[in-house]
Structures are given as C-alpha cells and as structure tokens.
Design a protein around this motif. Structure first.
Motif, short mmCIF file in Angstrom:
data_model
loop_
_atom_site.label_atom_id
_atom_site.label_comp_id
_atom_site.label_asym_id
_atom_site.label_seq_id
_atom_site.Cartn_x
_atom_site.Cartn_y
_atom_site.Cartn_z
N SER A 5 0.69 -1.11 0.07
CA SER A 5 -0.05 -0.04 0.03
C SER A 5 0.97 1.17 0.08
O SER A 5 2.05 1.18 0.31
CB SER A 5 -1.09 0.13 1.14
OG SER A 5 -0.07 0.39 2.39
N CYS A 44 -2.85 1.17 -6.00
CA CYS A 44 -4.25 0.19 -6.43
C CYS A 44 -5.39 1.33 -7.04
O CYS A 44 -6.21 0.76 -7.71
CB CYS A 44 -4.41 -0.58 -5.46
SG CYS A 44 -5.47 0.39 -3.91
N PHE A 50 -7.19 3.34 -5.01
CA PHE A 50 -8.18 4.03 -4.24
C PHE A 50 -8.06 5.16 -3.63
O PHE A 50 -8.85 6.19 -4.03
CB PHE A 50 -8.15 2.64 -2.93
CG PHE A 50 -9.18 3.01 -1.96
CD1 PHE A 50 -10.61 3.14 -2.05
CD2 PHE A 50 -9.00 3.71 -0.65
CE1 PHE A 50 -11.78 3.46 -1.37
CE2 PHE A 50 -9.85 3.65 0.39
CZ PHE A 50 -11.15 3.90 0.00
N ALA A 109 -10.90 7.78 -5.43
CA ALA A 109 -11.67 6.92 -6.04
C ALA A 109 -13.14 7.20 -6.56
O ALA A 109 -13.92 6.96 -7.57
CB ALA A 109 -11.80 5.60 -5.37
N GLU A 140 -13.35 8.39 -10.68
CA GLU A 140 -13.39 7.01 -10.87
C GLU A 140 -12.80 6.32 -12.03
O GLU A 140 -12.50 5.03 -11.62
CB GLU A 140 -15.22 6.98 -10.88
CG GLU A 140 -15.86 5.50 -11.12
CD GLU A 140 -17.16 5.61 -11.36
OE1 GLU A 140 -17.55 4.15 -11.22
OE2 GLU A 140 -17.87 6.40 -11.44
N SER A 170 -9.35 5.46 -11.48
CA SER A 170 -9.40 4.67 -10.27
C SER A 170 -9.52 3.22 -10.61
O SER A 170 -8.74 2.31 -10.23
CB SER A 170 -10.16 5.04 -9.13
OG SER A 170 -10.27 4.21 -8.03
N ALA A 200 -7.02 -0.10 -10.62
CA ALA A 200 -7.39 -1.34 -9.93
C ALA A 200 -7.13 -2.43 -10.96
O ALA A 200 -6.72 -3.55 -10.54
CB ALA A 200 -8.88 -1.36 -9.31
N SER A 228 -8.59 -1.00 3.02
CA SER A 228 -8.95 -0.01 2.09
C SER A 228 -8.50 -0.44 0.65
O SER A 228 -9.36 -0.35 -0.23
CB SER A 228 -8.75 1.28 2.50
OG SER A 228 -7.21 1.61 2.74
N CYS A 229 -7.34 -0.81 0.53
CA CYS A 229 -6.80 -1.04 -0.88
C CYS A 229 -7.64 -2.29 -1.13
O CYS A 229 -8.03 -2.75 -2.36
CB CYS A 229 -5.35 -1.36 -0.75
SG CYS A 229 -4.59 0.03 -0.29
N HIS A 281 -10.93 -2.01 -2.64
CA HIS A 281 -11.13 -1.41 -3.62
C HIS A 281 -10.96 -2.58 -4.89
O HIS A 281 -11.56 -2.65 -5.76
CB HIS A 281 -10.12 -0.51 -3.78
CG HIS A 281 -10.13 0.35 -5.24
ND1 HIS A 281 -11.14 1.01 -5.79
CD2 HIS A 281 -8.93 0.64 -6.14
CE1 HIS A 281 -10.73 1.56 -7.02
NE2 HIS A 281 -9.40 1.18 -7.25
N SER A 294 -13.64 -5.25 -5.13
CA SER A 294 -15.12 -4.71 -5.83
C SER A 294 -14.66 -5.01 -7.21
O SER A 294 -15.59 -5.67 -7.87
CB SER A 294 -15.28 -3.33 -5.57
OG SER A 294 -14.16 -2.54 -6.21
N TYR A 295 -13.54 -4.67 -7.66
CA TYR A 295 -13.20 -5.00 -9.26
C TYR A 295 -13.35 -6.50 -9.49
O TYR A 295 -13.81 -7.04 -10.29
CB TYR A 295 -11.96 -4.48 -9.48
CG TYR A 295 -11.62 -4.72 -11.04
CD1 TYR A 295 -12.09 -3.73 -12.24
CD2 TYR A 295 -10.67 -5.79 -11.47
CE1 TYR A 295 -11.81 -4.17 -13.51
CE2 TYR A 295 -10.32 -5.91 -12.77
CZ TYR A 295 -10.93 -5.01 -13.64
OH TYR A 295 -10.74 -5.19 -15.05
#
Length: 247
Positions: A144, A179, A181, A186, A190, A193, A197, A218-219, A222, A225-226
C-alpha cells in the motif's frame, strides 16, 4: 510482565471488516500480548484531512489523542492498528495538523507509540512467525502507498507471511504501484481509479496467485470490488486474516 497494547480499529475496519480486527486480536494474544480496547475510539481524522477539511480533521484528531493518551502507570504502552494508512496519518499528517498548536506535545507522545500490526510484531517484538499459522495456496503482496511510503513497511509483512505453512509468495509486477483507491480519489476520479485497480489485478493474476494480501483493507476493498465485478479467480485477504488461519 506481558506486553500490553491499546488497539486502534479504524472506522472502515470496524464497520466493514470486523473479522479482520478480531483476527488481529487473536494474533496478538497468540504471541503473548495483552490487548486493551477503548470503546470510545472513533476515527483518526484521515478522511476529512484528505478532503481538505483541516479544522474538522483536527477536532477528530484531538479526540484520537485523548482516547489514546498513555496511562500514567505505563507511558510507553504501544498503540497497534491493522491499518498502515491510519498509522501513517497519525505519524505524518498530525505534524501538519499540530504545527504551532497547543496539542503538539500530546501529539508527539502518541506518535512515538503507534505501530501497524506487522511492524509491531517484527520490529518491536522480534517475531517473524506466528505459531500454527497455515494457509494452503499462493499469494502475491500489494504494498500500500501508506504502508510503503509513509511507514516504510515492506519486509515485515513478507517475513510473517512467508513463515505461514502451506503458503508460497509470488511477487507481482509493479507491486509498489498504487491500487487506485486513495480515499476520495476513487470517487472524484472514478475512471482512473478503476483503471488502476484493473492493472493491479491483472498483474496479480499474471503470477498465478490465489490471494492478494496487504496491510490495508481499504486497498483490498477497492481491488475486491473489481475482482467480484469481473468474476475473477482471486481472493483478497488482510495480513491478519492470513496469520490467524489454521489454528
């Protein structure tokens, strides 16, 4: 006497990944550390600070310093968190928040006691393996931005993870690249971001790893989600989740 620590659980860990917080507690207790949790704790002020709300961030930071003031009987007691991002905020951005401010002394007293989990285990306690930890598979590590650049954390999580039975490390390309985020980044940017990712996940997939591991959920949130959107064969795990596996 056993080492006693106060744990700081960041707001997003508390609300979205409480299991990771509990895994950190299990790991600390596994190596003989006595854990204390102050239920009055909230946030370190990082979201407001990164968005440019300095006065509001300082108000939150004031509460953080009060919540984590060392007891008179143990002024060297450590503060340990499962988030390099929040630790970086306290260690570095608080210097800006409290420059020329009355709370400067209280700030410095706390700054000298706050650690991210893996650096506390390795650098303070000298522990590079958690007894009984086991996870079968291959992992790739994501450095990170806050962990690497603000806290200088790189070797510590790898040492601990490499000692986990059944786990093999496969380094991805550009592991030190962001990454995407970046908190409000993000939201404000968007498309950029998401592209960042995607690049990070593609590098992870290229290694053949089963897991992406990091010090910052947090990373991982993100990236996850991808990964879920694209239905990709990868799982994101915080380092505490791995160290608490198998026992």
């Amino acid at each position: 006497m056993p080492t006693t620590v106060d744990i700081f659980i960041p707001c997003f860990v508390d609300q979205l990944y409480p299991a990771t917080a509990m895994h950190m507690v299990r790991v600390l207790e596994r190596v003989g550390v006595e854990v204390n949790y102050n239920p009055n704790q909230t946030c370190c002020g990082q979201p407001a600070y990164n968005a440019g709300y300095v006065d509001q961030s300082r108000a939150v930071a004031d509460k953080f310093l009060a919540d984590f003031a060392a007891p008179a009987t143990d002024t060297q007691r450590y503060i340990v968190s499962p988030s390099a991002s929040c630790v970086g905020m306290v260690r570095n951005s608080y210097n800006d928040l409290y420059a020329g401010q009355p709370g400067r002394a209280a700030c410095q007293a706390v700054q000298g006691r706050v650690y991210e989990l893996t650096e506390f285990l390795v650098d303070v306690l000298g522990i590079t393996a958690i007894p009984g930890a086991r996870l079968d598979g291959k992992y790739t590590y994501h450095d990170s931005c806050s962990g690497l650049r603000e806290c200088h954390i790189r070797a510590q999580p790898r040492q601990l993870l490499d000692a986990v039975a059944g786990l093999e490390r496969l380094e991805m390309a550009e592991t030190t690249t962001c990454c995407g985020f970046g908190g409000t980044f993000a939201v404000k940017f968007e498309a950029i971001s998401v592209a960042m990712a995607q690049q990070k996940v593609e590098h992870a997939l290229d290694t053949g790893a089963d897991f992406i591991v990091s010090t910052d959920v947090s990373c991982l949130m993100h990236l996850e989600s991808y990964i879920k959107k694209e239905k990709l064969p990868l799982k994101c795990l915080h380092v505490a989740d791995v160290l608490a596996s198998g026992w």
